[in-house]
Design a protein around this motif. Structure first.
Motif, mmCIF file in Angstrom:
data_model
loop_
_atom_site.group_PDB
_atom_site.id
_atom_site.type_symbol
_atom_site.label_atom_id
_atom_site.label_comp_id
_atom_site.label_asym_id
_atom_site.label_seq_id
_atom_site.Cartn_x
_atom_site.Cartn_y
_atom_site.Cartn_z
ATOM 1 N N ARG A 127 -2.038 -5.067 7.178
ATOM 2 C CA ARG A 127 -2.080 -4.819 5.741
ATOM 3 C C ARG A 127 -1.182 -3.635 5.435
ATOM 4 O O ARG A 127 -1.310 -2.586 6.043
ATOM 5 C CB ARG A 127 -3.506 -4.539 5.296
ATOM 6 C CG ARG A 127 -4.377 -5.772 5.402
ATOM 7 C CD ARG A 127 -5.758 -5.531 4.869
ATOM 8 N NE ARG A 127 -5.788 -4.930 3.551
ATOM 9 C CZ ARG A 127 -5.822 -5.615 2.409
ATOM 10 N NH1 ARG A 127 -5.779 -6.917 2.451
ATOM 11 N NH2 ARG A 127 -5.880 -4.988 1.260
ATOM 12 N N ARG A 128 -0.276 -3.827 4.492
ATOM 13 C CA ARG A 128 0.652 -2.776 4.103
ATOM 14 C C ARG A 128 0.431 -2.449 2.638
ATOM 15 O O ARG A 128 0.156 -3.332 1.833
ATOM 16 C CB ARG A 128 2.086 -3.240 4.315
ATOM 17 C CG ARG A 128 2.381 -3.549 5.768
ATOM 18 C CD ARG A 128 3.777 -4.008 5.936
ATOM 19 N NE ARG A 128 4.657 -2.879 5.662
ATOM 20 C CZ ARG A 128 5.961 -2.986 5.544
ATOM 21 N NH1 ARG A 128 6.527 -4.156 5.645
ATOM 22 N NH2 ARG A 128 6.696 -1.927 5.310
ATOM 23 N N PRO A 129 0.574 -1.190 2.285
ATOM 24 C CA PRO A 129 0.448 -0.821 0.870
ATOM 25 C C PRO A 129 1.632 -1.367 0.075
ATOM 26 O O PRO A 129 2.698 -1.637 0.617
ATOM 27 C CB PRO A 129 0.461 0.707 0.902
ATOM 28 C CG PRO A 129 1.073 1.080 2.188
ATOM 29 C CD PRO A 129 0.802 -0.037 3.143
ATOM 30 N N ARG A 130 1.430 -1.524 -1.236
ATOM 31 C CA ARG A 130 2.490 -2.032 -2.107
ATOM 32 C C ARG A 130 3.101 -0.878 -2.887
ATOM 33 O O ARG A 130 2.411 -0.149 -3.589
ATOM 34 C CB ARG A 130 1.937 -3.074 -3.061
ATOM 35 C CG ARG A 130 1.406 -4.280 -2.323
ATOM 36 C CD ARG A 130 0.859 -5.287 -3.293
ATOM 37 N NE ARG A 130 0.139 -6.313 -2.595
ATOM 38 C CZ ARG A 130 0.589 -7.552 -2.478
ATOM 39 N NH1 ARG A 130 1.728 -7.897 -3.007
ATOM 40 N NH2 ARG A 130 -0.119 -8.445 -1.825
ATOM 41 N N SER A 174 5.084 -0.811 -5.524
ATOM 42 C CA SER A 174 5.038 -0.874 -6.990
ATOM 43 C C SER A 174 3.715 -0.348 -7.533
ATOM 44 O O SER A 174 3.693 0.351 -8.556
ATOM 45 C CB SER A 174 5.282 -2.300 -7.469
ATOM 46 O OG SER A 174 4.292 -3.169 -6.946
ATOM 47 N N ARG A 175 2.628 -0.651 -6.863
ATOM 48 C CA ARG A 175 1.325 -0.151 -7.326
ATOM 49 C C ARG A 175 1.247 1.360 -7.218
ATOM 50 O O ARG A 175 0.709 2.030 -8.110
ATOM 51 C CB ARG A 175 0.201 -0.798 -6.526
ATOM 52 C CG ARG A 175 0.050 -2.257 -6.827
ATOM 53 C CD ARG A 175 -1.103 -2.856 -6.070
ATOM 54 N NE ARG A 175 -1.178 -4.285 -6.340
ATOM 55 C CZ ARG A 175 -2.001 -5.097 -5.736
ATOM 56 N NH1 ARG A 175 -2.816 -4.626 -4.819
ATOM 57 N NH2 ARG A 175 -2.011 -6.363 -6.036
ATOM 58 N N TYR A 231 3.088 6.856 -0.326
ATOM 59 C CA TYR A 231 3.317 5.482 0.114
ATOM 60 C C TYR A 231 4.035 5.446 1.460
ATOM 61 O O TYR A 231 3.651 4.691 2.348
ATOM 62 C CB TYR A 231 4.125 4.707 -0.927
ATOM 63 C CG TYR A 231 4.688 3.424 -0.384
ATOM 64 C CD1 TYR A 231 3.902 2.288 -0.289
ATOM 65 C CD2 TYR A 231 6.004 3.345 0.059
ATOM 66 C CE1 TYR A 231 4.397 1.111 0.236
ATOM 67 C CE2 TYR A 231 6.512 2.170 0.591
ATOM 68 C CZ TYR A 231 5.706 1.061 0.678
ATOM 69 O OH TYR A 231 6.199 -0.097 1.213
ATOM 70 N N ASP A 290 2.540 3.790 4.736
ATOM 71 C CA ASP A 290 3.258 2.638 5.288
ATOM 72 C C ASP A 290 3.586 2.891 6.763
ATOM 73 O O ASP A 290 3.432 2.000 7.595
ATOM 74 C CB ASP A 290 4.530 2.380 4.504
ATOM 75 C CG ASP A 290 5.245 1.137 4.959
ATOM 76 O OD1 ASP A 290 4.575 0.110 5.144
ATOM 77 O OD2 ASP A 290 6.481 1.197 5.140
#
Length: 84
Positions: free
Chosen positions: A17-20, A22-23, A74, A78
């Motif tokens: 699972r990777r953070p997004r 844009s969010r 981020y 990441d």
């Protein structure tokens, strides 16, 4: 009949699972804008400018700095997600 090979079994893959990005950027910018707007409303009035101008200027400045901070967070998260 006994199967001699495992080619018909579905392969098990690990899902990371990777953070997004844009969010992170949107939330950071929104929080920064709100923080800048609150500072402009609670702080002293600047001579020669209206309250709306102060809200826009400090809100935009807060949004830019908070988006930059969110991008840094981020990148750290990441990088951490790739190790796990």
């Amino acid at each position: 009949m006994a199967r001699s090979d495992d080619t018909t079994d579905p392969a098990r893959l690990s899902v990371h699972r990777r953070p997004r990005l844009s969010r992170f950027l949107v939330v950071g910018a929104l929080l920064g804008f709100v923080a800048g707007a609150v500072v402009s409303l609670l702080g002293p009035d600047a001579p020669g400018s209206s309250a709306g101008q102060e809200v826009i200027l400090l809100g935009a400045t807060g949004a830019a700095f908070a988006a930059l901070a969110a991008a840094i967070v981020y990148l750290l998260l990441d990088r951490r997600s790739e190790r796990g």
